[in-house]
Design an enzyme around this catalytic site. Structure first.
Site, PDB file in Angstrom:
ATOM      1  N   CYS A 230       0.996  -1.210  -0.074  1.00  0.00           N
ATOM      2  CA  CYS A 230      -0.092   0.102  -0.021  1.00  0.00           C
ATOM      3  C   CYS A 230       0.887   1.327  -0.096  1.00  0.00           C
ATOM      4  CB  CYS A 230      -0.902  -0.037   1.321  1.00  0.00           C
ATOM      5  SG  CYS A 230      -2.179  -1.329   1.290  1.00  0.00           S
ATOM      6  N   GLU A 261      -0.231   2.891 -13.179  1.00  0.00           N
ATOM      7  CA  GLU A 261      -1.584   3.260 -12.585  1.00  0.00           C
ATOM      8  C   GLU A 261      -2.354   4.171 -13.613  1.00  0.00           C
ATOM      9  OE1 GLU A 261      -1.444   4.710  -8.638  1.00  0.00           O
ATOM     10  OE2 GLU A 261      -0.399   3.221  -7.878  1.00  0.00           O
ATOM     11  N   HIS A 279      -5.398   2.623  -5.606  1.00  0.00           N
ATOM     12  CA  HIS A 279      -4.756   3.580  -4.646  1.00  0.00           C
ATOM     13  C   HIS A 279      -5.543   4.290  -3.726  1.00  0.00           C
ATOM     14  CE1 HIS A 279      -0.782   6.186  -4.863  1.00  0.00           C
ATOM     15  NE2 HIS A 279      -1.203   6.137  -3.773  1.00  0.00           N
TER      16      HIS A 279
HETATM   17  C1  3PG Z   1       0.412   9.380  -0.402  1.00  0.00           C
HETATM   18  O1  3PG Z   1       1.410   9.412  -1.161  1.00  0.00           O
HETATM   19  O2  3PG Z   1       0.302  10.440   0.248  1.00  0.00           O
HETATM   20  C2  3PG Z   1      -0.476   8.464  -0.806  1.00  0.00           C
HETATM   21  O3  3PG Z   1      -0.162   7.499  -1.709  1.00  0.00           O
HETATM   22  C3  3PG Z   1      -1.792   8.774  -1.307  1.00  0.00           C
HETATM   23  O4  3PG Z   1      -1.929   9.422  -2.626  1.00  0.00           O
HETATM   24  P1  3PG Z   1      -3.167   9.991  -3.279  1.00  0.00           P
HETATM   25  O5  3PG Z   1      -4.397  10.142  -1.991  1.00  0.00           O
HETATM   26  O6  3PG Z   1      -3.008  11.439  -3.339  1.00  0.00           O
HETATM   27  O7  3PG Z   1      -3.651   9.384  -4.238  1.00  0.00           O
END
Ligand code: 3PG
Length: 327
Positions: A230, A261, A279
């Site tokens: 994750c 992605e 994600h």
């Molecule tokens: C991050 O790096 O803070 C997390 O992977 C969440 O990324 P995102 O919410 O901008 O997709």
């Protein structure tokens, strides 16, 4: 008055918009998610841009942003930003470390439960009109060993949560110094891999961590182990992971992030043993409110007062091209 433009080419939490709207000196442009072409066009007038992981600010994008002074990352990872190029152009990059750590850690545990009890496949099977108890025999987590790669803000919370359900937690992190309260035992990577029933990665993606869990490392895990990612796509070698699942060496995996992605058409989506989410680690109401509010305040502090908070490239302000930009 010449207002400074703040571009938000992604979904903006109300807390972010509220924090920015309090400043008359700013013009907020929040068109929602933009594709690459739209983003490049929109950058032409932006003094600040606030992004999430789906916005790529590479050298080509930065070249379209002659007025840009600050990139605000509403989140933690900045691997979607060409930080070196931003620095060269005198553009500071700010992020909000820790603001979505709880959300990401909780998602990691959700993924662990999902893969250990086959929840997505069982859900699909029931919706398809079947009642297959034998097919979905699960595995308990109490007494099992979780190996953490990375014990920064997210890894530490995952360690506490895993201990809360009776897991033993071991960790490898050559960067974060040991602390008396560490809720895990530290060890070298090969030893950790040889004893982990579950291995979970919580490091940023960079040259050192690219394929940190590659073919050789996956082979060192015990038969029937589970891999969780994750953190960032690219830390786990997806092809090697698929091979290890296909051969039966690994029981399963849970991935929230991917080498590409979205990962449409990729092999990693073909295995029922690999639980996937798009994600979502940082995607809770609470985390989005917090990252949104914090990054808005940091961007305002820099744009209006020249103050730097959580800046990943402080040298940008003294770089040759880092002179104040025209409005
Ligand atoms: C991050 O790096 O803070 C997390 O992977 C969440 O990324 P995102 O919410 O901008 O997709």
């Amino acid at each position: 008055m010449n207002r400074l433009q703040v571009l938000i080419p992604t979904r903006a939490a109300p807390e972010m918009l509220q924090a920015l709207a309090a400043h008359d000196e700013l013009e907020i442009v929040a068109p929602g998610n933009l594709n690459v072409e739209q983003l490049h066009k929109a950058l032409a007038h932006a003094h600040a841009v606030i992004i999430r992981s789906n916005n790529l600010l590479d050298a080509a994008a930065l070249a379209q942003a002659p007025r840009l002074r600050v990139i605000g990352r509403a989140g933690s990872g900045v691997d979607n930003v060409d930080v070196q190029e931003a620095t060269r152009r005198g553009v500071v990059v700010l992020n909000t470390p820790g603001a979505n750590a709880r959300a990401t850690a909780e998602h990691t545990l959700a993924m662990l439960f999902a893969v250990s009890r086959h929840i997505p496949a069982a859900h699909d099977s029931l919706h398809a009109g079947t009642w297959e108890k034998a097919r979905f025999l699960g595995t308990e987590l109490r007494g099992k060993t979780m190996g953490l790669l990375g014990v920064g803000r997210v890894g530490r919370i995952v360690a506490q949560l895993a201990r809360g359900i009776g897991m033993q937690v071991v960790a490898y992190d050559p960067y974060v110094p040991p602390h008396a309260d560490d809720p895990f035992e530290r060890m070298d990577l090969p030893v950790l891999l040889s004893m982990s029933h579950v291995v979970s990665v919580h490091v940023p993606l960079n040259e050192q961590t690219q394929h940190l869990l590659g073919r050789a490392e996956l082979a060192q895990l015990p038969q029937g182990a589970v891999v969780l990612n994750c953190a960032r796509g690219g830390i786990v070698d997806e092809e090697a992971l698929c091979d290890a699942i296909e051969s039966g060496h690994l029981a399963g995996a849970a991935l929230d992030v991917f080498e590409e992605e979205p990962p449409f058409g990729r092999r990693v989506l073909r295995f029922p043993q690999i639980v996937t989410t798009p994600h979502l680690g940082g995607s809770t109401r609470e985390a989005q409110g917090e990252v949104g509010r914090r990054i808005a305040q940091q961007v305002v502090a820099y744009l209006l007062r020249g103050e730097l908070q959580h800046c990943v490239n402080p040298h940008a302000v003294s770089s040759p091209d880092g002179a104040p930009r025209g409005t």
